[in-house]
Scaffold this active site. Structure first.
Site, mmCIF file in Angstrom:
data_model
loop_
_atom_site.group_PDB
_atom_site.id
_atom_site.type_symbol
_atom_site.label_atom_id
_atom_site.label_comp_id
_atom_site.label_asym_id
_atom_site.label_seq_id
_atom_site.Cartn_x
_atom_site.Cartn_y
_atom_site.Cartn_z
ATOM 1 N N THR A 169 -3.941 6.636 2.474
ATOM 2 C CA THR A 169 -4.607 7.741 2.845
ATOM 3 C C THR A 169 -5.526 8.738 1.212
ATOM 4 O O THR A 169 -4.907 9.688 1.480
ATOM 5 C CB THR A 169 -3.534 8.775 3.186
ATOM 6 N N LYS A 207 -11.383 -0.618 7.171
ATOM 7 C CA LYS A 207 -10.030 -0.811 8.002
ATOM 8 C C LYS A 207 -10.203 -0.478 9.442
ATOM 9 O O LYS A 207 -11.464 0.576 9.058
ATOM 10 C CB LYS A 207 -9.494 0.603 7.418
ATOM 11 N N GLU A 252 0.917 -1.102 0.112
ATOM 12 C CA GLU A 252 0.329 0.115 0.122
ATOM 13 C C GLU A 252 0.951 1.224 -0.073
ATOM 14 O O GLU A 252 1.328 1.702 1.028
ATOM 15 C CB GLU A 252 -0.963 0.244 1.332
#
Length: 213
Positions: free
Chosen positions: A73, A133, A46
């Protein structure tokens, strides 16, 4: 009907048990640590949008057929679309971002949205999240919190991130996490900048359950 491309990507994440979260101050450091981690046996990454010129790095890494690369993000739809065009196979945010669902579906990419409370988990699922998440996992109750969420949402795939390391990863998995996100413990920028590949790879080997010589 489930999207087979998305399900295949998520199956890889479940099998891997952990996704390295690459958050560094420079693209060079990010590229370096990905190379070290790949050499150690990790193939899912990621790349957070806090890394300078993250889409360019995603494009470079996604050209490697061995790697499954996503973006983290992600601040808005435009950034998400740029990452998807660069080859990201999943998008991650630590909050609920409904605007990312449509571009993910169009690209056949998985969507992981952040939540802590049951209300937020419901909102994330309603927004189209394939995975929820749990962030920041360690400061809201750790594995116990994940276990409590799973008791209410037994069919939801959870990915706790924040404070997860090789010493407690199994506790999160035993609590019901589908897989975990691992950042600072695995991507230590001081060690990267010092060229300490051995230390970084030692953490990776612990994650993979391999003995370190």
């Amino acid at each position: 009907m489930p999207n087979t491309t998305i399900e295949a990507a998520l199956a890889r994440c479940v099998e891997a048990r952990a996704i390295p979260v690459i958050r560094t101050g420079t693209a060079r450091a990010a590229e370096t640590v990905v190379g070290w981690l790949k050499e150690a046996g990790l193939t899912i990454f990621e790349i957070t949008m806090t890394v300078p010129d993250a889409p360019a790095l995603i494009r470079s890494l996604a050209s490697d057929p061995e790697l499954l690369v996503g973006a983290g993000t992600v601040p808005d739809r435009a950034a998400g679309e740029a990452c998807l065009q660069a080859g990201a196979r999943f998008l991650v945010t630590p909050w609920v971002a409904p605007e990312l669902a449509e571009p993910c579906r169009e690209a056949g990419a998985a969507l992981m949205l952040g939540a802590i409370t049951p209300t937020e988990v419901r909102a994330a699922r309603a927004a189209g999240a394939d995975v929820v998440k749990v962030f920041p996992a360690s400061s809201v109750g750790g594995p116990g919190h994940v276990k409590a969420l799973r008791s209410v949402f037994p069919g939801v795939r959870f990915c706790p991130t924040g404070g997860v390391d090789p010493s407690n990863m199994q506790d999160y998995l035993d609590a019901g996490a589908a897989f975990v996100g691992m950042g600072g413990a695995l991507v230590d920028e001081k060690r990267i900048n010092a060229g300490d590949k051995a230390a970084i790879q030692a953490v990776a080997h612990r994650l993979l359950g391999r003995a370190v010589a």
